[in-house]
Design a protein around this motif. Sequence first.
Motif, PDB file in Angstrom:
ATOM      1  N   GLU A   1      49.449  25.995  23.425  1.00 31.17           N
ATOM      2  CA  GLU A   1      50.243  24.873  24.597  1.00 31.17           C
ATOM      3  C   GLU A   1      50.556  24.227  24.685  1.00 31.17           C
ATOM      4  OE1 GLU A   1      46.696  22.210  24.645  1.00 31.17           O
ATOM      5  OE2 GLU A   1      44.969  23.503  25.669  1.00 31.17           O
ATOM      6  N   LEU A   2      51.538  23.967  23.285  1.00 29.46           N
ATOM      7  CA  LEU A   2      52.799  23.250  23.205  1.00 29.46           C
ATOM      8  C   LEU A   2      53.712  24.229  22.848  1.00 29.46           C
ATOM      9  CD1 LEU A   2      50.601  20.620  21.299  1.00 29.46           C
ATOM     10  CD2 LEU A   2      51.623  20.333  23.473  1.00 29.46           C
ATOM     11  N   GLY A   3      53.739  25.080  23.171  1.00 29.01           N
ATOM     12  CA  GLY A   3      55.021  26.904  22.789  1.00 29.01           C
ATOM     13  C   GLY A   3      55.705  25.752  21.609  1.00 29.01           C
ATOM     14  N   LEU A   4      54.702  25.658  19.792  1.00 32.70           N
ATOM     15  CA  LEU A   4      55.301  25.479  18.912  1.00 32.70           C
ATOM     16  C   LEU A   4      56.195  26.453  18.254  1.00 32.70           C
ATOM     17  CD1 LEU A   4      52.311  23.085  17.192  1.00 32.70           C
ATOM     18  CD2 LEU A   4      54.333  22.471  18.129  1.00 32.70           C
ATOM     19  N   LYS A   5      57.067  26.411  17.934  1.00 32.40           N
ATOM     20  CA  LYS A   5      57.842  27.542  17.411  1.00 32.40           C
ATOM     21  C   LYS A   5      57.643  28.146  15.476  1.00 32.40           C
ATOM     22  CE  LYS A   5      61.556  27.445  20.298  1.00 32.40           C
ATOM     23  NZ  LYS A   5      63.424  26.457  20.564  1.00 32.40           N
ATOM     24  N   SER A   6      56.783  27.204  15.247  1.00 32.20           N
ATOM     25  CA  SER A   6      56.739  27.248  13.798  1.00 32.20           C
ATOM     26  C   SER A   6      55.371  27.570  13.383  1.00 32.20           C
ATOM     27  CB  SER A   6      57.277  25.244  12.836  1.00 32.20           C
ATOM     28  OG  SER A   6      56.141  24.735  13.613  1.00 32.20           O
TER      29      SER A   6
END
Length: 298
Positions: free
Chosen positions: A95-100
Amino acid sequence: GGRASQAMVAVIIGCGVAGAATAHYISNLSPNQQITIIDPRLSRNSSSNITSPATTLNGGFLDREAFLSESWGDGTATERLHRSSFRLHETLSKELGLKSFRYLPAFEVNIEQKRTNAGSTDAADADALPWIDGWERTPLPGRSAQVNPSELTNALLDSAVEKGAELIGGSVEELCTRPDEDGAVVTGVRLSSLRTFLRSEKEELEEQRVDAPPRIHIHACIRPVSPDSYPILGPLPNVRGVTVCTAGGPWGITWGPLMGLCAAKLVLNDDPPMNVRQFLPKRFDTMVYRTLMKQRGR
């Protein structure tokens, strides 16, 4: 936070992962709800690069995925926190587009026993943790995961701000209350202009340990824990309008999303997605704890 209605402001004190998740879920569940987030490390309406110590100086390790395998919380009061919050991390990363966010294998390492077949050609094992080659280890079932706590927390706060939440940099000096039939009711908070920091994220400590994994930086911070090692989650007894959501201890990053969702539901007078009875603050409202606090001058 408090038992908010759309005519009231939900005030969240502290923007670690639990506070940030609470803000995110309140703003999603009740888009018209006014939200104010207060933390010494915040600039007004800018959450970029916050350094809430217990969250952003954390390694971001998450408990194992536990659909078909055991979780570290199995058989304890926190089992649901371990299992369900892991799945919330997966959802939030999308949902938040986290890359990590990434999945990682988990190992049980016996540092008392050298490995007889050191230098194993098992590529997956070697690539995962090359610095434990030489020590006896056993792969654990299921998948663990890792997320950058700073990226997660900032993304949660940004999500809330996009929906209208206000960020204020400052320290809460006290809660303002007035008498109420239940004891007291919160009417607001008083801020102090004094801002204190435990340490800068940029400070470094030299490490002298031997046989430790390679590290670039060493960080130190105060970790919120409770006397019984369980989180504190639920309404504060005898003070209407306060919901407590803290004390994740070593599992704060893993539990943060579900703790925040539970707190958001409670603030909005809704039922939380899990039973929080064993985590309620009132469990400390006993003669034993009151005596201990008095002895400690609190």
